[in-house]
Design a protein around this motif. Structure first.
Motif, PDB file in Angstrom:
ATOM      1  N   GLN A   1      -2.306   5.765  -2.881  1.00 30.00           N
ATOM      2  CA  GLN A   1      -0.901   5.369  -2.989  1.00 30.00           C
ATOM      3  C   GLN A   1      -0.762   4.123  -3.850  1.00 30.00           C
ATOM      4  OE1 GLN A   1       1.771   7.189  -1.735  1.00 30.00           O
ATOM      5  NE2 GLN A   1       0.054   8.593  -1.454  1.00 30.00           N
ATOM      6  N   LYS A   2      -1.711   3.208  -3.711  1.00 29.86           N
ATOM      7  CA  LYS A   2      -1.682   1.969  -4.489  1.00 29.86           C
ATOM      8  C   LYS A   2      -1.908   2.255  -5.966  1.00 29.86           C
ATOM      9  CE  LYS A   2      -3.402  -2.763  -4.546  1.00 29.86           C
ATOM     10  NZ  LYS A   2      -4.353  -3.740  -3.969  1.00 29.86           N
ATOM     11  N   ASN A   3      -2.748   3.224  -6.245  1.00 27.51           N
ATOM     12  CA  ASN A   3      -3.008   3.586  -7.643  1.00 27.51           C
ATOM     13  C   ASN A   3      -1.780   4.195  -8.303  1.00 27.51           C
ATOM     14  OD1 ASN A   3      -5.648   2.726  -7.392  1.00 27.51           O
ATOM     15  ND2 ASN A   3      -6.455   4.754  -6.884  1.00 27.51           N
ATOM     16  N   GLN A   4      -0.952   4.859  -7.486  1.00 25.97           N
ATOM     17  CA  GLN A   4       0.244   5.497  -8.025  1.00 25.97           C
ATOM     18  C   GLN A   4       1.397   4.524  -8.230  1.00 25.97           C
ATOM     19  OE1 GLN A   4       1.135   8.747  -5.381  1.00 25.97           O
ATOM     20  NE2 GLN A   4      -0.845   9.757  -5.742  1.00 25.97           N
ATOM     21  N   SER A   5       1.348   3.393  -7.545  1.00 28.55           N
ATOM     22  CA  SER A   5       2.402   2.386  -7.708  1.00 28.55           C
ATOM     23  C   SER A   5       1.775   0.995  -7.795  1.00 28.55           C
ATOM     24  CB  SER A   5       3.380   2.444  -6.526  1.00 28.55           C
ATOM     25  OG  SER A   5       2.697   2.188  -5.327  1.00 28.55           O
ATOM     26  N   GLU A   6       2.487   0.068  -8.391  1.00 23.96           N
ATOM     27  CA  GLU A   6       1.956  -1.284  -8.586  1.00 23.96           C
ATOM     28  C   GLU A   6       1.744  -2.017  -7.266  1.00 23.96           C
ATOM     29  OE1 GLU A   6       4.326  -3.478 -11.281  1.00 23.96           O
ATOM     30  OE2 GLU A   6       4.007  -2.102 -12.965  1.00 23.96           O
ATOM     31  N   GLU A   7       2.628  -1.798  -6.318  1.00 23.52           N
ATOM     32  CA  GLU A   7       2.568  -2.529  -5.046  1.00 23.52           C
ATOM     33  C   GLU A   7       2.832  -1.588  -3.882  1.00 23.52           C
ATOM     34  OE1 GLU A   7       2.028  -5.798  -2.589  1.00 23.52           O
ATOM     35  OE2 GLU A   7       1.776  -5.695  -4.762  1.00 23.52           O
ATOM     36  N   LEU A   8       2.012  -1.697  -2.841  1.00 27.45           N
ATOM     37  CA  LEU A   8       2.230  -0.914  -1.619  1.00 27.45           C
ATOM     38  C   LEU A   8       3.464  -1.438  -0.895  1.00 27.45           C
ATOM     39  CD1 LEU A   8      -1.350  -0.675  -0.073  1.00 27.45           C
ATOM     40  CD2 LEU A   8      -0.021   1.246  -0.960  1.00 27.45           C
ATOM     41  N   ASP A   9       4.222  -0.549  -0.258  1.00 26.37           N
ATOM     42  CA  ASP A   9       5.321  -1.054   0.566  1.00 26.37           C
ATOM     43  C   ASP A   9       4.757  -1.592   1.875  1.00 26.37           C
ATOM     44  OD1 ASP A   9       5.148   0.943   2.564  1.00 26.37           O
ATOM     45  OD2 ASP A   9       6.504   2.270   1.496  1.00 26.37           O
ATOM     46  N   GLU A  10       5.573  -2.309   2.617  1.00 24.63           N
ATOM     47  CA  GLU A  10       5.110  -3.028   3.804  1.00 24.63           C
ATOM     48  C   GLU A  10       4.561  -2.096   4.890  1.00 24.63           C
ATOM     49  OE1 GLU A  10       4.768  -6.280   4.175  1.00 24.63           O
ATOM     50  OE2 GLU A  10       5.510  -6.632   2.151  1.00 24.63           O
ATOM     51  N   ASP A  11       5.105  -0.887   4.999  1.00 23.94           N
ATOM     52  CA  ASP A  11       4.608   0.062   6.003  1.00 23.94           C
ATOM     53  C   ASP A  11       3.179   0.490   5.697  1.00 23.94           C
ATOM     54  OD1 ASP A  11       6.971  -0.016   7.415  1.00 23.94           O
ATOM     55  OD2 ASP A  11       7.849   1.701   6.360  1.00 23.94           O
ATOM     56  N   PHE A  12       2.900   0.734   4.436  1.00 25.40           N
ATOM     57  CA  PHE A  12       1.538   1.103   4.035  1.00 25.40           C
ATOM     58  C   PHE A  12       0.574  -0.069   4.274  1.00 25.40           C
ATOM     59  CE2 PHE A  12       3.361   4.620   1.384  1.00 25.40           C
ATOM     60  CZ  PHE A  12       2.590   5.639   1.927  1.00 25.40           C
ATOM     61  N   LYS A  13       1.049  -1.281   4.045  1.00 24.60           N
ATOM     62  CA  LYS A  13       0.209  -2.462   4.276  1.00 24.60           C
ATOM     63  C   LYS A  13      -0.148  -2.590   5.754  1.00 24.60           C
ATOM     64  CE  LYS A  13       1.914  -5.214   0.383  1.00 24.60           C
ATOM     65  NZ  LYS A  13       2.692  -6.403  -0.022  1.00 24.60           N
ATOM     66  N   PHE A  14       0.848  -2.335   6.614  1.00 25.03           N
ATOM     67  CA  PHE A  14       0.596  -2.407   8.055  1.00 25.03           C
ATOM     68  C   PHE A  14      -0.432  -1.358   8.472  1.00 25.03           C
ATOM     69  CE2 PHE A  14       1.448  -1.348  12.504  1.00 25.03           C
ATOM     70  CZ  PHE A  14       1.420  -2.620  13.076  1.00 25.03           C
ATOM     71  N   LEU A  15      -0.295  -0.141   7.931  1.00 26.95           N
ATOM     72  CA  LEU A  15      -1.221   0.936   8.252  1.00 26.95           C
ATOM     73  C   LEU A  15      -2.631   0.627   7.738  1.00 26.95           C
ATOM     74  CD1 LEU A  15       1.169   3.932   7.518  1.00 26.95           C
ATOM     75  CD2 LEU A  15       0.192   3.371   9.746  1.00 26.95           C
ATOM     76  N   LYS A  16      -2.703  -0.050   6.616  1.00 23.64           N
ATOM     77  CA  LYS A  16      -4.010  -0.459   6.081  1.00 23.64           C
ATOM     78  C   LYS A  16      -4.686  -1.458   7.027  1.00 23.64           C
ATOM     79  CE  LYS A  16      -6.225  -2.100   1.828  1.00 23.64           C
ATOM     80  NZ  LYS A  16      -6.004  -2.561   0.430  1.00 23.64           N
ATOM     81  N   MET A  17      -3.912  -2.429   7.506  1.00 25.61           N
ATOM     82  CA  MET A  17      -4.457  -3.390   8.476  1.00 25.61           C
ATOM     83  C   MET A  17      -4.869  -2.681   9.761  1.00 25.61           C
ATOM     84  SD  MET A  17      -2.229  -6.920   8.135  1.00 25.61           S
ATOM     85  CE  MET A  17      -0.615  -6.196   8.296  1.00 25.61           C
ATOM     86  N   GLU A  18      -4.063  -1.711  10.195  1.00 25.05           N
ATOM     87  CA  GLU A  18      -4.375  -0.933  11.408  1.00 25.05           C
ATOM     88  C   GLU A  18      -5.691  -0.176  11.243  1.00 25.05           C
ATOM     89  OE1 GLU A  18      -3.553  -0.302  14.394  1.00 25.05           O
ATOM     90  OE2 GLU A  18      -1.453  -0.712  14.781  1.00 25.05           O
TER      91      GLU A  18
END
Length: 320
Positions: free
Chosen positions: A124-141
């Motif tokens: 998802q990060k490769n497809q866009s410059e910045e992850l949205d906050e929900d994706f960031k939370f899931l990454k931390m999870e």
């Protein structure tokens, strides 16, 4: 009455569970692929199984959810926002699978699904410059699951700390994510404590106290700081400082109750030590009095005159 209501509630959930399982089987038998509908039905099954406490079945259901996921089978006319929503649901499934697989001691599967979530997020990060906050939370999870659900259970605390460092390195501006990072920092201190790296644990927790914490996290941090200081012989007095602070700030808290018992135990030990010292002192005084009596006898035997004997006795009495 309570039992009757509880029975009816459980019976109702089991009926609903059976209905959703039937719905999933019907959808699965259809020739036309209906992935979103199948995922929805199976998630309902998993949710009810969780509420019924069927851990093993929950793990199996989430494993199935992860296995049937195929992004290519999503409807082609979906908007970017709707497609992201489906992907986030898939990530949630993978992380729930990680949690429940680890509860069944299936660490290999748990690890695979957490890593799967991280790989999907990376794409998802490769497809866009910045992850949205929900994706960031899931990454931390995902990193937290690898640390707390797998590495901790396998007692690989050093590896767990590495995963937590990866989690807190995720840059985020959302308050929910920031609060989660604070919880992760607490666990980092706890893993250092388990590694018997008490000074590092204290440093992490003291840094955490400088931040704005919710009551539960602050109470827990104060307690563990006090408890860790108590175990360190060279700074034991600091434990009373933090125990006292904890009891004053959270008089009705769970950790305060435990802390109060710890403090009372210390006071009791102190009183026992003082009593023991006092008894030893009494024995020494009694021994000294016996020596004085012997000296008095020697003085009389040597036939000192009365005046001299009295003076000697007075000196001894004064010295005593």
């Amino acid at each position: 009455e309570f039992r009757r209501v509880l029975f009816r509630s459980c019976f109702s959930k089991r009926n609903i569970l059976e209905e959703w399982q039937k719905n999933f089987k019907l959808l699965d038998q259809q020739k036309k692929d209906a992935l979103p509908e199948k995922l929805y039905a199976l998630r309902k099954v998993a949710l009810i199984q969780r509420r019924l406490g069927q851990r093993k079945k929950v793990a199996e259901t989430y494993k199935k959810l992860v296995s049937i996921w195929d992004q290519r089978k999503l409807p082609k006319n979906l908007s970017h926002k709707k497609r992201s929503h489906y992907i986030k649901d898939h990530l949630e499934d993978a992380l729930w699978s990680c949690r429940y697989s680890s509860l069944q001691a299936n660490y290999k599967q748990a690890s695979q699904h957490a890593e799967l979530a991280l790989n999907v997020i990376s794409k998802q990060k490769n497809q866009s410059e910045e992850l949205d906050e929900d994706f960031k939370f899931l990454k931390m999870e995902a990193y937290f699951c690898l640390a707390h659900r797998i590495s901790l259970e396998k007692k690989n605390y050093t590896k767990a700390i590495g995963y937590l460092d990866n989690a807190v390195s995720v840059k985020s501006s959302k308050k929910e994510n920031d609060n989660f990072k604070k919880t992760i920092f607490w666990y980092k201190g706890f893993y250092h404590f388990l590694l018997k790296q008490k000074k590092t644990a204290i440093k992490v927790w003291q840094g955490l106290l400088d931040q704005d914490l919710d009551n539960l996290l602050r109470e827990r941090t104060l307690f563990w700081l006090a408890y860790t200081y108590k175990q360190a012989q060279d700074s034991k007095q600091m434990s009373y400082v933090y125990f006292d602070k904890l009891i004053k700030e959270f008089p009705l808290g769970y950790y305060t109750l435990v802390a109060s018992q710890e403090v009372q135990f210390e006071k009791k030990n102190l009183q026992i030590d003082e009593l023991s010292n006092f008894k030893e002192l009494e024995k020494k005084i009694e021994s000294l009095n016996n020596e004085i009596q012997n000296i008095k006898k020697i003085i009389n035997i040597n036939q000192y005159n009365t005046t001299d004997s009295d003076n000697d006795y007075n000196d001894i009495k004064y010295y005593n």
